[in-house]
Write an enzyme that holds these catalytic residues in place. Structure first.
Site, PDB file in Angstrom:
ATOM      1  N   ASP A  73       0.829  -1.211   0.000  1.00 16.66           N
ATOM      2  CA  ASP A  73       0.000   0.000   0.000  1.00 16.66           C
ATOM      3  C   ASP A  73       0.860   1.257   0.000  1.00 16.66           C
ATOM      4  O   ASP A  73       0.510   2.282   0.593  1.00 16.66           O
ATOM      5  CB  ASP A  73      -0.952   0.003   1.201  1.00 16.66           C
ATOM      6  CG  ASP A  73      -2.201   0.830   0.909  1.00 16.66           C
ATOM      7  OD1 ASP A  73      -2.679   0.799  -0.238  1.00 16.66           O
ATOM      8  OD2 ASP A  73      -2.681   1.511   1.829  1.00 16.66           O
ATOM      9  N   SER A  74       1.971   1.207  -0.717  1.00 18.51           N
ATOM     10  CA  SER A  74       2.910   2.320  -0.754  1.00 18.51           C
ATOM     11  C   SER A  74       2.357   3.527  -1.500  1.00 18.51           C
ATOM     12  O   SER A  74       1.963   3.429  -2.667  1.00 18.51           O
ATOM     13  CB  SER A  74       4.208   1.860  -1.428  1.00 18.51           C
ATOM     14  OG  SER A  74       4.999   2.949  -1.802  1.00 18.51           O
TER      15      SER A  74
END
Length: 337
Positions: A73-74
């Protein structure tokens, strides 16, 4: 010593400064938020400021493919995918962890934006420079070799845009904030920002000297131990001085609010989620669970212990991350019932 690459104009800047009226009255401190969550390109937050310089260098080198790494989930990976799509480039994302059964949050957006996604065991892909850059370098250099073998021209972007070149994005932010103060914004006693790799903090410290930004610069480490973040900030400022010839000094004191790393780079505890919900309802402002909610918690708890600890006027730089909310939907639904 070389001049920095030409900055691409990707961010919607200057970003606005919003006073949190009800929270200010409750805390007894004049609290503002600089809305760097509104920089555009899918609300890319602080990453797009860094990418203005990193991708500027990539284009100067003739690159047609951007390679970076991060967690599933960068925000950084999603921002690279968005910039690549905007500029007609390819993006290759090296993701730490297993391929999920379904896509969500930033990972889903990266796929929608056309990024090629590869998955690696965590032991093979420790991206951030304060941890183990050599493993990420091996992975991303291998991806770059694949791109070259196909006739492409790759450019590797460190996780979160870390390093002296990406930090220039927050030198520009400091210049921008100084100009906003000159044109009527409050003269802040302290500017607070959340810290991952420390690059944004390093940029603000450099900009404070270069642009005469008043007030102290404080960050809240939320992934790495404080001492590692402090070392990374010193290293980044020193590298920028050496590379770009800035007539500034490495600050002798670096102010951090420690103790808010919580569940690490991909998790959040109930206290952080509770602050997120409370701020949304009190001020109509959304934080993200794994980054800015932890930083804001550090700020709130510091002010709760001593309302004057950071001065009378405080500015929190909201660095984005809205799309990280959605993988936490079940826990957030429970908290809102």
């Amino acid at each position: 010593m070389v001049a920095p690459p030409a900055r691409l104009e990707l961010a919607l800047a200057p970003t606005p400064i919003l006073k949190l009226d009800r929270l200010s009255r409750r805390l007894g401190v004049e609290l503002h938020v600089k809305r760097d969550d509104l920089t555009g390109l899918l609300e890319s937050g602080n990453k797009v400021r860094k990418l203005e310089f990193l991708v500027g260098e990539a284009l100067q080198q003739g690159a047609d493919t951007l390679i970076t790494c991060g967690t599933p989930d960068s925000n950084g990976c999603r921002a690279v995918a968005a910039v690549a799509a905007r500029l007609g480039l390819r993006a290759v994302l090296a993701i730490r962890g297993e391929r999920p059964a379904e896509y969500d949050g930033n990972l889903l957006l990266g796929r929608l934006l056309g990024a090629e996604t590869r998955y690696y065991p965590e032991a093979e892909l420790e991206c951030a420079p304060e941890r183990a850059p050599e493993s990420a370098n091996v992975v991303m250099e291998a991806l770059a070799a694949e791109v070259r073998a196909r006739g492409g021209r790759p450019y590797i972007i460190p996780e979160s845009g870390a390093g002296e070149l990406g930090a220039l994005g927050y030198v520009e932010c400091a210049v921008e904030l100084s100009e906003q103060i000159h044109h009527g914004a409050p003269r802040f006693d302290t500017v607070v920002i959340t810290a991952g790799t420390g690059g944004s903090h390093a940029g603000l410290l450099m900009g404070k000297q270069l642009a005469g930004l008043p007030g102290e610069i404080v960050s809240v480490p939320v992934t790495a131990p404080a001492e590692r973040v402090r070392e990374a900030i010193v290293r980044t400022v020193g590298a920028a001085i050496q590379r770009f010839g800035f007539a500034i000094e490495v600050p002798k004191a670096i102010h951090l609010l420690d103790g808010y790393q919580g569940a690490g780079a991909t998790g959040a505890n109930d206290e952080e989620l509770g602050i997120l919900v409370e701020l949304a309802r009190e001020e109509g402002l959304l934080l993200d669970p794994v980054y800015t909610a932890k930083g804001f918690r550090g700020l709130l708890e510091t002010l709760a212990r001593d309302p004057k600890a950071l001065g009378q006027r405080v500015c929190f730089i909201h660095t984005g991350g809205l799309f990280s909310l959605f993988p936490f939907r079940d826990r957030l639904m429970h908290l809102t019932q």
